[in-house]
Design a protein around this motif. Structure first.
Motif, PDB file in Angstrom:
ATOM      1  N   MET A  37       0.814  -1.219   0.000  1.00 51.10           N
ATOM      2  CA  MET A  37       0.000   0.000   0.000  1.00 51.10           C
ATOM      3  C   MET A  37       0.852   1.275   0.000  1.00 51.10           C
ATOM      4  N   GLY A  38       2.145   1.138  -0.300  1.00 52.09           N
ATOM      5  CA  GLY A  38       3.031   2.294  -0.350  1.00 52.09           C
ATOM      6  C   GLY A  38       3.650   2.647   0.984  1.00 52.09           C
ATOM      7  N   GLU A  39       3.374   1.856   2.007  1.00 50.81           N
ATOM      8  CA  GLU A  39       3.916   2.125   3.337  1.00 50.81           C
ATOM      9  C   GLU A  39       5.366   1.648   3.436  1.00 50.81           C
ATOM     10  N   ASN A  40       6.094   2.224   4.389  1.00 51.41           N
ATOM     11  CA  ASN A  40       7.465   1.788   4.647  1.00 51.41           C
ATOM     12  C   ASN A  40       7.440   0.506   5.464  1.00 51.41           C
ATOM     13  N   VAL A  41       8.107  -0.523   4.963  1.00 54.32           N
ATOM     14  CA  VAL A  41       8.205  -1.807   5.646  1.00 54.32           C
ATOM     15  C   VAL A  41       9.647  -1.955   6.121  1.00 54.32           C
ATOM     16  N   PRO A  42       9.858  -2.227   7.422  1.00 55.95           N
ATOM     17  CA  PRO A  42      11.221  -2.353   7.936  1.00 55.95           C
ATOM     18  C   PRO A  42      11.991  -3.482   7.245  1.00 55.95           C
ATOM     19  N   VAL A  43      13.277  -3.251   7.035  1.00 59.97           N
ATOM     20  CA  VAL A  43      14.174  -4.252   6.468  1.00 59.97           C
ATOM     21  C   VAL A  43      15.241  -4.561   7.512  1.00 59.97           C
ATOM     22  N   THR A  44      15.459  -5.832   7.765  1.00 57.11           N
ATOM     23  CA  THR A  44      16.521  -6.252   8.678  1.00 57.11           C
ATOM     24  C   THR A  44      17.837  -6.206   7.915  1.00 57.11           C
ATOM     25  N   VAL A  45      18.787  -5.463   8.442  1.00 53.88           N
ATOM     26  CA  VAL A  45      20.066  -5.305   7.748  1.00 53.88           C
ATOM     27  C   VAL A  45      21.217  -5.709   8.662  1.00 53.88           C
ATOM     28  N   ARG A  63      15.934   2.538  16.495  1.00 58.25           N
ATOM     29  CA  ARG A  63      14.971   1.476  16.196  1.00 58.25           C
ATOM     30  C   ARG A  63      13.725   1.630  17.052  1.00 58.25           C
ATOM     31  N   PRO A  64      12.975   2.718  16.845  1.00 62.04           N
ATOM     32  CA  PRO A  64      11.752   2.872  17.638  1.00 62.04           C
ATOM     33  C   PRO A  64      10.735   1.786  17.295  1.00 62.04           C
ATOM     34  N   TRP A  65      10.011   1.350  18.324  1.00 59.12           N
ATOM     35  CA  TRP A  65       9.036   0.278  18.138  1.00 59.12           C
ATOM     36  C   TRP A  65       8.001   0.682  17.098  1.00 59.12           C
ATOM     37  N   GLY A  66       7.733  -0.204  16.130  1.00 64.25           N
ATOM     38  CA  GLY A  66       6.721   0.032  15.108  1.00 64.25           C
ATOM     39  C   GLY A  66       7.184   0.899  13.951  1.00 64.25           C
ATOM     40  N   GLN A  67       8.428   1.334  13.956  1.00 65.17           N
ATOM     41  CA  GLN A  67       8.938   2.159  12.868  1.00 65.17           C
ATOM     42  C   GLN A  67      10.145   1.473  12.239  1.00 65.17           C
ATOM     43  N   VAL A  68      10.560   1.998  11.093  1.00 59.96           N
ATOM     44  CA  VAL A  68      11.685   1.387  10.392  1.00 59.96           C
ATOM     45  C   VAL A  68      12.994   1.727  11.097  1.00 59.96           C
ATOM     46  N   PRO A  69      13.955   0.804  11.091  1.00 54.95           N
ATOM     47  CA  PRO A  69      15.260   1.110  11.685  1.00 54.95           C
ATOM     48  C   PRO A  69      15.983   2.156  10.840  1.00 54.95           C
ATOM     49  N   ALA A  70      16.813   2.950  11.497  1.00 55.77           N
ATOM     50  CA  ALA A  70      17.532   4.019  10.802  1.00 55.77           C
ATOM     51  C   ALA A  70      18.862   4.249  11.497  1.00 55.77           C
ATOM     52  N   ILE A  71      19.755   4.893  10.774  1.00 53.98           N
ATOM     53  CA  ILE A  71      20.990   5.371  11.379  1.00 53.98           C
ATOM     54  C   ILE A  71      21.003   6.889  11.261  1.00 53.98           C
TER      55      ILE A  71
END
Length: 182
Positions: A37-45, A63-71
């Motif tokens: 649906m165009g939403e951001n889906v987290p990717v395990t890296v 890595r906030p809960w329910g959001q995508v991981p980021a640096i």
């Protein structure tokens, strides 16, 4: 930094890929792919590395809960490299700016059969002498690539042969009946 580029190398077993993505004038990079649906889906890296005009370049994980991981890192121009898993022989990415994208597909996989593969528009497909394939997009905001193995192609041909036999068996009485009438 010149034109932004992103390079992806699919592993020979098809279960993961290595990415190298240029980023410019940003202080955050998110590890996500676009969902149905165009939403951001987290990717395990894994094996994340940040390189640029720093030695070494440091970053902080978020890595906030329910959001995508980021640096996060000081604002600037960098290259982010990482390894991520692949699902269903499908690789995709979406960018906020136009990118020159290159994807290297190993010889164990192919993209030439349109019944099994899918390549988003604007791609340039190059088959190399070692039977690997390079797919590139120029000034692209997104790309989607589906590839297949030799085993999947063989299964497709077996299925099509089976359908041909079924069609022949079903049509044979009709053809014989037409000959008797004529």
């Amino acid at each position: 930094m010149g034109a932004l580029s992103a390079d992806y190398q699919i592993f020979p077993n098809g279960t993961a890929y290595r990415a190298s993505v240029d980023i410019a004038e940003v202080s955050r990079y998110e590890f996500a792919e676009t969902g149905f649906m165009g939403e951001n889906v987290p990717v395990t890296v894994g094996n994340v590395n940040l390189s640029g005009n720093c030695s070494p370049c440091s970053y902080n994980w978020s890595r906030p809960w329910g959001q995508v991981p980021a640096i996060t890192f000081p604002k600037g121009n960098y290259t982010v490299t990482y390894i991520a898993p692949l699902k269903n022989n499908n690789l995709q990415a979406t960018f906020t700016k136009p990118y020159l994208v290159n994807v290297s597909v190993p010889a164990e996989f192919d993209v030439r059969n349109p019944l099994l593969a899918g390549i988003s528009s604007g791609a340039n497909v190059t088959r190399l002498t070692d039977n690997s394939t390079t797919i590139s997009w120029n000034k692209s905001y997104s790309f989607d690539l589906r590839f297949y193995s030799k085993g999947q192609e063989e299964l497709l041909y077996m299925f099509l042969q089976f359908l041909g036999i079924i069609a022949l068996v079903l049509l044979l009485p009709f053809i014989i009946g037409m000959r008797k009438q004529g």
